[in-house]
Design a protein around this motif. Structure first.
Motif, PDB file in Angstrom:
ATOM      1  N   GLU A  78     -46.463 -11.646  -2.313  1.00 13.53           N
ATOM      2  CA  GLU A  78     -45.234 -11.051  -2.838  1.00 13.53           C
ATOM      3  C   GLU A  78     -44.979  -9.644  -2.298  1.00 13.53           C
ATOM      4  OE1 GLU A  78     -45.659 -11.228  -7.045  1.00 13.53           O
ATOM      5  OE2 GLU A  78     -45.495 -13.430  -7.140  1.00 13.53           O
ATOM      6  N   ASN A  79     -46.024  -8.933  -1.957  1.00 13.36           N
ATOM      7  CA  ASN A  79     -45.871  -7.547  -1.482  1.00 13.36           C
ATOM      8  C   ASN A  79     -45.940  -7.435   0.042  1.00 13.36           C
ATOM      9  OD1 ASN A  79     -45.676  -6.493  -4.154  1.00 13.36           O
ATOM     10  ND2 ASN A  79     -47.920  -6.632  -4.341  1.00 13.36           N
ATOM     11  N   ASN A  80     -45.861  -8.588   0.707  1.00 13.91           N
ATOM     12  CA  ASN A  80     -45.876  -8.609   2.174  1.00 13.91           C
ATOM     13  C   ASN A  80     -47.114  -7.920   2.752  1.00 13.91           C
ATOM     14  OD1 ASN A  80     -44.698  -9.486   4.568  1.00 13.91           O
ATOM     15  ND2 ASN A  80     -43.586  -7.572   4.886  1.00 13.91           N
ATOM     16  N   GLU A  81     -48.245  -8.184   2.102  1.00 13.46           N
ATOM     17  CA  GLU A  81     -49.503  -7.585   2.556  1.00 13.46           C
ATOM     18  C   GLU A  81     -49.929  -8.108   3.931  1.00 13.46           C
ATOM     19  OE1 GLU A  81     -51.560  -5.220   1.147  1.00 13.46           O
ATOM     20  OE2 GLU A  81     -49.840  -4.834  -0.129  1.00 13.46           O
ATOM     21  N   TRP A  82     -49.514  -9.336   4.270  1.00 11.65           N
ATOM     22  CA  TRP A  82     -49.896  -9.893   5.563  1.00 11.65           C
ATOM     23  C   TRP A  82     -49.374  -9.037   6.702  1.00 11.65           C
ATOM     24  CZ3 TRP A  82     -53.356 -13.132   7.320  1.00 11.65           C
ATOM     25  CH2 TRP A  82     -53.220 -13.646   8.626  1.00 11.65           C
ATOM     26  N   ASP A  83     -48.094  -8.696   6.646  1.00 10.53           N
ATOM     27  CA  ASP A  83     -47.521  -7.868   7.705  1.00 10.53           C
ATOM     28  C   ASP A  83     -47.999  -6.424   7.619  1.00 10.53           C
ATOM     29  OD1 ASP A  83     -46.058  -9.945   8.836  1.00 10.53           O
ATOM     30  OD2 ASP A  83     -44.338  -9.612   7.533  1.00 10.53           O
ATOM     31  N   ALA A  84     -48.242  -5.963   6.393  1.00 10.05           N
ATOM     32  CA  ALA A  84     -48.618  -4.556   6.214  1.00 10.05           C
ATOM     33  C   ALA A  84     -50.027  -4.264   6.713  1.00 10.05           C
ATOM     34  CB  ALA A  84     -48.484  -4.161   4.741  1.00 10.05           C
ATOM     35  N   ARG A  85     -50.962  -5.191   6.444  1.00 17.17           N
ATOM     36  CA  ARG A  85     -52.348  -4.891   6.822  1.00 17.17           C
ATOM     37  C   ARG A  85     -53.233  -6.107   7.076  1.00 17.17           C
ATOM     38  NH1 ARG A  85     -56.058  -5.587   2.796  1.00 17.17           N
ATOM     39  NH2 ARG A  85     -55.198  -6.137   0.737  1.00 17.17           N
ATOM     40  N   LEU A  86     -52.985  -7.204   6.348  1.00 15.98           N
ATOM     41  CA  LEU A  86     -53.924  -8.329   6.405  1.00 15.98           C
ATOM     42  C   LEU A  86     -54.015  -8.949   7.800  1.00 15.98           C
ATOM     43  CD1 LEU A  86     -53.212 -10.148   3.003  1.00 15.98           C
ATOM     44  CD2 LEU A  86     -55.190  -8.726   3.626  1.00 15.98           C
ATOM     45  N   ARG A  87     -52.875  -9.093   8.488  1.00 14.01           N
ATOM     46  CA  ARG A  87     -52.924  -9.680   9.825  1.00 14.01           C
ATOM     47  C   ARG A  87     -53.809  -8.852  10.749  1.00 14.01           C
ATOM     48  NH1 ARG A  87     -48.036  -9.116  11.211  1.00 14.01           N
ATOM     49  NH2 ARG A  87     -47.184 -11.188  10.772  1.00 14.01           N
ATOM     50  N   ASP A  88     -53.654  -7.552  10.721  1.00 12.02           N
ATOM     51  CA  ASP A  88     -54.462  -6.691  11.579  1.00 12.02           C
ATOM     52  C   ASP A  88     -55.943  -6.770  11.219  1.00 12.02           C
ATOM     53  OD1 ASP A  88     -52.239  -5.861  12.959  1.00 12.02           O
ATOM     54  OD2 ASP A  88     -51.954  -4.040  11.768  1.00 12.02           O
ATOM     55  N   GLU A  89     -56.236  -6.851   9.934  1.00 17.10           N
ATOM     56  CA  GLU A  89     -57.637  -6.922   9.515  1.00 17.10           C
ATOM     57  C   GLU A  89     -58.267  -8.258   9.911  1.00 17.10           C
ATOM     58  OE1 GLU A  89     -58.268  -5.817   5.446  1.00 17.10           O
ATOM     59  OE2 GLU A  89     -56.920  -4.097   5.574  1.00 17.10           O
ATOM     60  N   TRP A  90     -57.495  -9.353   9.776  1.00 15.83           N
ATOM     61  CA  TRP A  90     -58.029 -10.650  10.192  1.00 15.83           C
ATOM     62  C   TRP A  90     -58.173 -10.731  11.716  1.00 15.83           C
ATOM     63  CZ3 TRP A  90     -60.739 -13.933   7.642  1.00 15.83           C
ATOM     64  CH2 TRP A  90     -60.568 -14.101   6.268  1.00 15.83           C
ATOM     65  N   ASN A  91     -57.348 -10.001  12.439  1.00 19.70           N
ATOM     66  CA  ASN A  91     -57.440 -10.017  13.894  1.00 19.70           C
ATOM     67  C   ASN A  91     -58.692  -9.313  14.414  1.00 19.70           C
ATOM     68  OD1 ASN A  91     -55.510 -11.498  15.404  1.00 19.70           O
ATOM     69  ND2 ASN A  91     -53.888 -10.107  14.712  1.00 19.70           N
ATOM     70  N   LYS A  92     -59.367  -8.593  13.536  1.00 18.99           N
ATOM     71  CA  LYS A  92     -60.651  -8.000  13.911  1.00 18.99           C
ATOM     72  C   LYS A  92     -61.774  -9.032  13.827  1.00 18.99           C
ATOM     73  CE  LYS A  92     -59.221  -3.473  12.115  1.00 18.99           C
ATOM     74  NZ  LYS A  92     -59.471  -2.442  11.062  1.00 18.99           N
ATOM     75  N   LEU A  93     -61.462 -10.194  13.230  1.00 22.38           N
ATOM     76  CA  LEU A  93     -62.428 -11.276  13.046  1.00 22.38           C
ATOM     77  C   LEU A  93     -61.992 -12.493  13.851  1.00 22.38           C
ATOM     78  CD1 LEU A  93     -62.709 -10.957   9.151  1.00 22.38           C
ATOM     79  CD2 LEU A  93     -64.273  -9.963  10.859  1.00 22.38           C
ATOM     80  N   PRO A  94     -62.930 -13.348  14.260  1.00 26.95           N
ATOM     81  CA  PRO A  94     -62.554 -14.535  15.042  1.00 26.95           C
ATOM     82  C   PRO A  94     -61.851 -15.577  14.179  1.00 26.95           C
ATOM     83  CG  PRO A  94     -64.908 -14.554  14.567  1.00 26.95           C
ATOM     84  CD  PRO A  94     -64.394 -13.222  14.091  1.00 26.95           C
ATOM     85  N   ALA A  95     -60.849 -16.228  14.784  1.00 24.11           N
ATOM     86  CA  ALA A  95     -60.174 -17.364  14.146  1.00 24.11           C
ATOM     87  C   ALA A  95     -60.525 -18.600  14.964  1.00 24.11           C
ATOM     88  CB  ALA A  95     -58.669 -17.135  14.107  1.00 24.11           C
ATOM     89  N   PHE A  96     -61.642 -19.223  14.630  1.00 26.49           N
ATOM     90  CA  PHE A  96     -62.122 -20.382  15.378  1.00 26.49           C
ATOM     91  C   PHE A  96     -61.191 -21.563  15.137  1.00 26.49           C
ATOM     92  CE2 PHE A  96     -65.957 -17.870  14.336  1.00 26.49           C
ATOM     93  CZ  PHE A  96     -66.388 -17.580  15.615  1.00 26.49           C
ATOM     94  N   SER A  97     -60.780 -22.222  16.213  1.00 29.03           N
ATOM     95  CA  SER A  97     -59.882 -23.366  16.075  1.00 29.03           C
ATOM     96  C   SER A  97     -60.187 -24.381  17.160  1.00 29.03           C
ATOM     97  CB  SER A  97     -58.416 -22.915  16.171  1.00 29.03           C
ATOM     98  OG  SER A  97     -58.170 -22.282  17.405  1.00 29.03           O
ATOM     99  N   VAL A  98     -59.978 -25.646  16.829  1.00 22.99           N
ATOM    100  CA  VAL A  98     -60.224 -26.716  17.797  1.00 22.99           C
ATOM    101  C   VAL A  98     -58.902 -27.397  18.120  1.00 22.99           C
ATOM    102  CG1 VAL A  98     -60.786 -28.381  15.967  1.00 22.99           C
ATOM    103  CG2 VAL A  98     -61.575 -28.794  18.304  1.00 22.99           C
TER     104      VAL A  98
END
Length: 224
Positions: A78-98
């Motif tokens: 609801e507070n658009n945390e993904w665009d504000a910070r979460l996307r950048d924080e997750w991008n510091k970690l691997p997103a393993f995908s097949v």
């Protein structure tokens, strides 16, 4: 020859390798899935997505699992945390995908897929084990009720911590509904010549139909 593929069609703009293989041999075809899916537990998933600091990365084994993250953000961020910070924080970690289809969905989230060209779950596990060591924070693994057990068993054997969250549930499409969808697909393609043959992946044949529904479907496809 006209063929009906009892399997899910490609979920993005990537060419469907099954349909392409058939067309290379002059077999026209259309994909109709005999199973449907619904997203579940999205609020619980968001509780994890909103805390990347508690995880060492993400695991995506299908496009649908990535879509579950996008949907949980739409419903609960609801507070658009993904665009504000979460996307950048997750991008510091691997997103393993097949798979390239899964990788494409990961990019739509604004993340960078790791291992999309691995080809299968076994190879993806090797990539994960090289990047993440035992004793690390848990990997977050959104998965479905029809998941294969390769990733869970392999990572458990290596004592790699994983947080599993079931985010999609499969259900069998009832025969009248399936017949309607099949008829529609056949009419759209304006088929001529031999009638369609039921075909699908082993998992879909095993899990999508009970014997009565399968018999009814086969009779409809061959008799009409």
């Amino acid at each position: 020859m006209n063929t009906l593929l009892l399997r899910s069609a490609q979920e993005n703009d990537t060419k469907d390798k099954y349909q392409e293989s058939f067309r290379e041999t002059d077999v026209d075809c259309v994909s109709v899935s005999p199973i449907g899916f619904e997203f579940i537990n999205l609020e619980t998933l968001y509780a994890h997505i909103s805390h990347p600091e508690d995880h060492s990365g993400l695991i995506f084994s299908s496009p649908r699992t990535v879509q579950s993250v996008a949907l949980c953000l739409k419903k609960h961020d609801e507070n658009n945390e993904w665009d504000a910070r979460l996307r950048d924080e997750w991008n510091k970690l691997p997103a393993f995908s097949v798979g390239t289809s899964t990788g494409g969905e990961v990019r739509k989230l604004g993340l960078h897929p790791v291992g999309e060209d691995s080809g299968n779950a076994e190879n993806l596990c090797r990539i994960i084990l090289e990047a993440v060591k035992s004793g690390s924070k848990p990997l977050l693994y959104p998965c479905g009720t029809m998941r294969r057990e390769v990733i869970p068993k392999t990572l458990q054997k290596e004592e790699l911590p994983v947080t599993y969250r079931v985010v999609s549930s499969a259900y069998m499409i009832t025969f009248p509904s399936f017949r309607t969808r099949t008829t529609s697909s056949m009419n759209i393609k304006k088929r001529r010549g031999p009638r369609s043959e039921p075909w699908g992946t082993p998992m879909e044949r095993e899990r999508s139909f009970d014997i009565v529904c399968l018999i009814e479907t086969c009779c409809f496809l061959f008799v009409r």
